[in-house]
Design a protein around this motif. Structure first.
Motif, PDB file in Angstrom:
ATOM      1  N   THR A  78      41.329  36.845  46.770  1.00 50.84           N
ATOM      2  CA  THR A  78      40.101  36.829  45.587  1.00 50.84           C
ATOM      3  C   THR A  78      39.130  37.247  45.799  1.00 50.84           C
ATOM      4  O   THR A  78      38.420  37.873  44.993  1.00 50.84           O
ATOM      5  CB  THR A  78      40.476  35.436  44.932  1.00 50.84           C
ATOM      6  OG1 THR A  78      39.754  34.489  45.927  1.00 50.84           O
ATOM      7  CG2 THR A  78      41.061  35.146  44.550  1.00 50.84           C
ATOM      8  N   SER A  79      38.781  38.304  47.520  1.00 53.63           N
ATOM      9  CA  SER A  79      37.606  39.096  47.421  1.00 53.63           C
ATOM     10  C   SER A  79      37.639  39.696  46.900  1.00 53.63           C
ATOM     11  O   SER A  79      36.268  40.335  46.346  1.00 53.63           O
ATOM     12  CB  SER A  79      37.780  39.252  48.625  1.00 53.63           C
ATOM     13  OG  SER A  79      37.601  37.833  49.558  1.00 53.63           O
ATOM     14  N   PRO A  80      38.571  41.058  46.076  1.00 52.22           N
ATOM     15  CA  PRO A  80      38.685  42.159  45.149  1.00 52.22           C
ATOM     16  C   PRO A  80      37.298  42.106  44.167  1.00 52.22           C
ATOM     17  O   PRO A  80      37.057  43.163  43.450  1.00 52.22           O
ATOM     18  CB  PRO A  80      40.038  42.762  44.885  1.00 52.22           C
ATOM     19  CG  PRO A  80      40.840  41.446  45.490  1.00 52.22           C
ATOM     20  CD  PRO A  80      39.778  41.009  46.156  1.00 52.22           C
ATOM     21  N   ASN A  81      37.719  40.888  43.649  1.00 51.92           N
ATOM     22  CA  ASN A  81      36.493  39.706  42.649  1.00 51.92           C
ATOM     23  C   ASN A  81      35.290  40.304  42.679  1.00 51.92           C
ATOM     24  O   ASN A  81      34.459  40.097  41.210  1.00 51.92           O
ATOM     25  CB  ASN A  81      37.172  38.712  41.826  1.00 51.92           C
ATOM     26  CG  ASN A  81      38.719  39.073  41.811  1.00 51.92           C
ATOM     27  OD1 ASN A  81      39.213  39.475  40.431  1.00 51.92           O
ATOM     28  ND2 ASN A  81      39.648  38.009  42.152  1.00 51.92           N
ATOM     29  N   GLN A  82      34.661  39.675  44.026  1.00 49.32           N
ATOM     30  CA  GLN A  82      33.604  40.351  44.367  1.00 49.32           C
ATOM     31  C   GLN A  82      32.957  41.543  43.556  1.00 49.32           C
ATOM     32  O   GLN A  82      32.073  42.119  43.010  1.00 49.32           O
ATOM     33  CB  GLN A  82      33.145  40.129  45.645  1.00 49.32           C
ATOM     34  CG  GLN A  82      33.284  39.215  46.407  1.00 49.32           C
ATOM     35  CD  GLN A  82      32.752  39.379  48.146  1.00 49.32           C
ATOM     36  OE1 GLN A  82      32.579  40.089  48.141  1.00 49.32           O
ATOM     37  NE2 GLN A  82      34.282  38.288  48.667  1.00 49.32           N
ATOM     38  N   ILE A  83      33.695  42.230  43.846  1.00 48.81           N
ATOM     39  CA  ILE A  83      33.929  44.111  43.534  1.00 48.81           C
ATOM     40  C   ILE A  83      33.320  44.139  42.093  1.00 48.81           C
ATOM     41  O   ILE A  83      32.906  44.757  41.829  1.00 48.81           O
ATOM     42  CB  ILE A  83      33.907  45.413  44.139  1.00 48.81           C
ATOM     43  CG1 ILE A  83      34.904  44.679  46.006  1.00 48.81           C
ATOM     44  CG2 ILE A  83      33.950  46.203  44.356  1.00 48.81           C
ATOM     45  CD1 ILE A  83      33.140  45.122  46.242  1.00 48.81           C
ATOM     46  N   ARG A  84      34.600  43.849  41.366  1.00 50.41           N
ATOM     47  CA  ARG A  84      35.373  44.436  40.325  1.00 50.41           C
ATOM     48  C   ARG A  84      33.491  43.039  39.436  1.00 50.41           C
ATOM     49  O   ARG A  84      33.505  44.208  38.915  1.00 50.41           O
ATOM     50  CB  ARG A  84      36.184  43.099  39.914  1.00 50.41           C
ATOM     51  CG  ARG A  84      37.569  44.287  40.319  1.00 50.41           C
ATOM     52  CD  ARG A  84      38.897  43.205  40.040  1.00 50.41           C
ATOM     53  NE  ARG A  84      40.018  44.169  39.639  1.00 50.41           N
ATOM     54  CZ  ARG A  84      40.431  45.073  39.164  1.00 50.41           C
ATOM     55  NH1 ARG A  84      39.447  45.539  37.964  1.00 50.41           N
ATOM     56  NH2 ARG A  84      41.637  45.822  39.824  1.00 50.41           N
TER      57      ARG A  84
END
Ligand code: FA5
Length: 336
Positions: A179-185
């Motif tokens: 789920t880490s891509p959502n840090q960036i998003r």
């Protein structure tokens, strides 16, 4: 046939018929008794039919007794039929009759999947601590899943996440491995201070066993502020476990490596059989990640974590095989 004998017969018919009618507890039984005694070849009907072979005197004597008994039985049958639903003489059928006193049929209710249950509880605990719930896409781009998280192509850390790629490969689409891509998003669109959690399904192309699924739930956490520290992370997670498990469970934080944090850690909790179970990957957000989303690392700092929700659910409900969650076995789900 002597007079005494014939009286005996009538008496026994009377006794049997009334006894049976008294015990009858439904319409069907009454119907059967009717046939047995006064139906076409009923016991009493047979006697009535045989009257014509008797002498006149016999016929008189037997005839009136038999007819009186027939009438008596008919009356009783009528009463019984009324009791069980047939309105005397009208054409109501047994099937039309509804017993409003009968107990109802048990309705079987659905069950909430244990992961959904835990997900609900976990999000409400984080909400109570000031975190907002955010969601992101399950089909992700290579950019957000890897590159923006400091994991460029050919970087050996990509091997940490065996990936389901979506054809054609040139599009760079995949099923998110975490789920880490959502840090960036999220950081691209929002200014700190930030406090969010992002629950969702993730996918990994790897062999499954009792604690590894190919499809499982993670919950990403992200907190960014001016002074956010490892101590804040530790306190948050301790508080979270206390609220979720409602008992003191043993936990340990040990060093771990993820390209998007520095330093990185892993959090284990002790399971029933005294074994450590890894439940969280975490760390202080890497300065490069902050720069990637145009935040100044000398001003802002924060932590991020990714929690394995299936494993948390296993701990909470004492489930010892992760594969049960997607087994589709109703005996499993009916326990919740
Ligand atoms: C990650 O996926 C990182 N994105 C976590 C992270 C987030 C680190 C933010 C730093 C900052 P990892 O692959 O270790 O890390 O997975 C995190 C957690 O998901 C694990 O601790 C474990 O609880 C759970 N997990 C990992 N693989 C599986 C699997 N195959 N089945 C079930 N749960 C798993």
């Amino acid at each position: 046939m002597s007079e005494n004998q014939s009286l005996d017969i009538f008496q026994s018919i009377r006794k049997d018929a009334f006894g049976a009618l008294e015990e009858a507890s439904d319409f069907e039984t009454v119907h059967k008794i009717e046939a047995e005694y006064i139906g076409k070849s009923g016991r009493l009907t047979k006697i009535l039919k045989s009257l014509k072979e008797m002498s006149l005197a016999e016929r008189k004597e037997m005839g009136s007794t038999a007819n009186a008994l027939k009438k008596e039985i008919e009356e009783k049958i009528k009463l019984k039929k009324e009791e069980f639903g047939e309105r005397g003489g009208s054409n109501h059928r047994d099937a039309d009759w509804i017993d409003i006193t009968a107990p109802g049929k048990k309705i079987s209710r659905g069950h909430i999947h244990p992961i959904s249950r835990v997900l609900k509880e976990v999000t409400s605990i984080f909400e109570s601590m000031g975190f907002e719930v955010v969601e992101g896409p399950e089909v992700e781009t290579e950019h957000y899943n890897f590159d923006a998280l400091n994991i460029p192509k050919e970087h050996p850390a990509r091997d940490l996440w065996d990936t389901f790629w979506i054809k054609p490969l040139k599009n760079g689409l995949l099923l998110r491995t975490h789920t880490s891509p959502n840090q960036i998003r999220y950081m691209e669109k929002h200014q700190p201070p930030l406090r969010i959690i992002v629950p969702g399904q993730v996918f990994r192309y790897e062999a499954s066993d009792s604690s590894h699924g190919i499809q499982f739930y993670q919950l990403e956490g992200l907190m960014v502020d001016k002074t956010t520290s490892v101590a804040n992370f530790k306190a948050l997670i301790e508080q979270f476990f206390k609220k979720l498990f409602k008992e003191n469970i043993q936990m340990r934080i040990r060093p771990g490596y993820f390209p998007f944090v520095e330093p990185g850690f892993e959090v284990d909790i002790k399971d029933r059989s005294d074994k450590w179970l890894e439940v969280i990957g975490a760390g202080m957000i890497h300065p490069q990640i902050l720069k990637n989303v145009k935040l100044d690392p000398s001003q802002w700092q924060g932590f991020a974590f990714g929690m394995g929700l299936d494993r948390i659910t296993m701990m909470k409900y004492k489930i010892d095989d992760i594969r049960l969650f997607h087994s589709g076995d109703l005996r499993f789900i009916r326990q919740f």
